[in-house]
Motif scaffolding. Structure first.
Motif, mmCIF file in Angstrom:
data_model
loop_
_atom_site.group_PDB
_atom_site.id
_atom_site.type_symbol
_atom_site.label_atom_id
_atom_site.label_comp_id
_atom_site.label_asym_id
_atom_site.label_seq_id
_atom_site.Cartn_x
_atom_site.Cartn_y
_atom_site.Cartn_z
ATOM 1 N N PHE A 182 8.925 -3.910 -15.336
ATOM 2 C CA PHE A 182 8.140 -2.791 -14.809
ATOM 3 C C PHE A 182 8.176 -2.800 -13.277
ATOM 4 O O PHE A 182 8.362 -1.760 -12.642
ATOM 5 C CB PHE A 182 6.700 -2.848 -15.318
ATOM 6 C CG PHE A 182 5.841 -1.747 -14.765
ATOM 7 C CD1 PHE A 182 5.981 -0.448 -15.228
ATOM 8 C CD2 PHE A 182 4.913 -1.998 -13.763
ATOM 9 C CE1 PHE A 182 5.202 0.587 -14.709
ATOM 10 C CE2 PHE A 182 4.131 -0.979 -13.239
ATOM 11 C CZ PHE A 182 4.269 0.310 -13.714
ATOM 12 N N ALA A 183 8.022 -3.976 -12.683
ATOM 13 C CA ALA A 183 8.045 -4.098 -11.221
ATOM 14 C C ALA A 183 9.403 -3.669 -10.662
ATOM 15 O O ALA A 183 9.470 -3.004 -9.627
ATOM 16 C CB ALA A 183 7.721 -5.529 -10.805
ATOM 17 N N ASP A 184 10.482 -4.027 -11.343
ATOM 18 C CA ASP A 184 11.821 -3.620 -10.899
ATOM 19 C C ASP A 184 11.958 -2.101 -10.903
ATOM 20 O O ASP A 184 12.489 -1.515 -9.956
ATOM 21 C CB ASP A 184 12.899 -4.227 -11.804
ATOM 22 C CG ASP A 184 13.045 -5.737 -11.631
ATOM 23 O OD1 ASP A 184 12.595 -6.278 -10.595
ATOM 24 O OD2 ASP A 184 13.612 -6.368 -12.544
ATOM 25 N N LEU A 185 11.493 -1.472 -11.979
ATOM 26 C CA LEU A 185 11.562 -0.012 -12.076
ATOM 27 C C LEU A 185 10.706 0.660 -11.007
ATOM 28 O O LEU A 185 11.131 1.626 -10.362
ATOM 29 C CB LEU A 185 11.130 0.458 -13.461
ATOM 30 C CG LEU A 185 12.092 0.142 -14.599
ATOM 31 C CD1 LEU A 185 11.434 0.458 -15.949
ATOM 32 C CD2 LEU A 185 13.391 0.909 -14.437
ATOM 33 N N LEU A 186 9.506 0.154 -10.809
ATOM 34 C CA LEU A 186 8.603 0.715 -9.809
ATOM 35 C C LEU A 186 9.173 0.554 -8.401
ATOM 36 O O LEU A 186 9.120 1.474 -7.582
ATOM 37 C CB LEU A 186 7.232 0.042 -9.925
ATOM 38 C CG LEU A 186 6.095 0.643 -9.135
ATOM 39 C CD1 LEU A 186 5.876 2.108 -9.507
ATOM 40 C CD2 LEU A 186 4.814 -0.159 -9.395
ATOM 41 N N PHE A 187 9.754 -0.603 -8.132
ATOM 42 C CA PHE A 187 10.375 -0.858 -6.829
ATOM 43 C C PHE A 187 11.522 0.119 -6.586
ATOM 44 O O PHE A 187 11.625 0.724 -5.509
ATOM 45 C CB PHE A 187 10.872 -2.303 -6.781
ATOM 46 C CG PHE A 187 11.509 -2.693 -5.474
ATOM 47 C CD1 PHE A 187 10.747 -2.898 -4.338
ATOM 48 C CD2 PHE A 187 12.884 -2.870 -5.383
ATOM 49 C CE1 PHE A 187 11.328 -3.266 -3.141
ATOM 50 C CE2 PHE A 187 13.476 -3.232 -4.192
ATOM 51 C CZ PHE A 187 12.697 -3.434 -3.069
ATOM 52 N N THR A 215 0.821 -1.219 0.000
ATOM 53 C CA THR A 215 0.000 0.000 0.000
ATOM 54 C C THR A 215 0.852 1.265 0.000
ATOM 55 O O THR A 215 0.343 2.338 -0.299
ATOM 56 C CB THR A 215 -0.935 0.047 1.221
ATOM 57 O OG1 THR A 215 -0.150 -0.036 2.411
ATOM 58 C CG2 THR A 215 -1.962 -1.065 1.165
ATOM 59 N N ARG A 216 2.128 1.152 0.322
ATOM 60 C CA ARG A 216 3.000 2.338 0.324
ATOM 61 C C ARG A 216 3.399 2.762 -1.083
ATOM 62 O O ARG A 216 3.907 3.860 -1.271
ATOM 63 C CB ARG A 216 4.234 2.077 1.166
ATOM 64 C CG ARG A 216 3.884 1.913 2.635
ATOM 65 C CD ARG A 216 5.112 1.693 3.466
ATOM 66 N NE ARG A 216 4.714 1.398 4.840
ATOM 67 C CZ ARG A 216 5.547 0.981 5.763
ATOM 68 N NH1 ARG A 216 6.829 0.813 5.471
ATOM 69 N NH2 ARG A 216 5.125 0.724 6.978
ATOM 70 N N CYS A 217 3.188 1.898 -2.051
ATOM 71 C CA CYS A 217 3.444 2.243 -3.447
ATOM 72 C C CYS A 217 2.162 2.826 -4.019
ATOM 73 O O CYS A 217 1.139 2.140 -4.085
ATOM 74 C CB CYS A 217 3.843 0.999 -4.232
ATOM 75 S SG CYS A 217 3.851 1.232 -6.021
ATOM 76 N N PRO A 218 2.166 4.093 -4.434
ATOM 77 C CA PRO A 218 0.926 4.709 -4.919
ATOM 78 C C PRO A 218 0.370 4.032 -6.179
ATOM 79 O O PRO A 218 -0.837 3.954 -6.347
ATOM 80 C CB PRO A 218 1.306 6.165 -5.186
ATOM 81 C CG PRO A 218 2.784 6.208 -5.211
ATOM 82 C CD PRO A 218 3.291 5.036 -4.441
#
Length: 126
Positions: free
Chosen positions: A112-117, A12-15
């Motif tokens: 995409f998940a790596d970049l977002l992380f 939830t901390r990832c918008p």
């Protein structure tokens, strides 16, 4: 028809993650109310999937879920499982989850998940 149960763990901390799951939860409201699909914040139970060897950062990086058999589902496979359950979105599961497309789907999801992380870490969202 078999009974499905999916418990999805997300950050939830990832918008972006929070908004995406909120949107999906609203589309699956009847299944959520029936207890068929659950959405849980990993930040409230950081060790929830430790028995699978999944760390807090693993779950913050990619969606994780457990299915009705207690198996762990990770990444793009969680999105595909949700699309299969979502009215009107089965075609997405068929398109991106078929034998030919699935390796590409997983690769794109993971990048995409790596970049977002990395972006979330850079922004201090932990």
């Amino acid at each position: 028809m078999p009974t499905h149960h999916l418990t999805v763990w997300y950050n939830t901390r990832c918008p972006v993650c929070d908004a995406g799951i909120d949107w999906q939860r609203n589309k699956l409201l009847a299944l959520v109310r029936a207890g068929t699909v659950e959405f849980k914040d990993i930040n409230e139970q950081p060790d929830a999937l430790a028995n699978f060897g999944a760390s807090l950062d693993d779950i913050r990086r990619r969606l994780h879920a457990t299915d009705e058999s207690g198996r762990l589902v990770v990444g793009a496979d969680v999105a595909i499982a949700l699309w299969r359950l979502t009215p009107g979105e089965g075609w997405l599961a068929t398109l991106f989850g078929n034998r030919v497309a699935l390796p590409v789907t997983r690769f794109v999801y993971d990048r995409f998940a790596d970049l977002l992380f990395a972006w979330n870490k850079w922004c201090g969202r932990w």
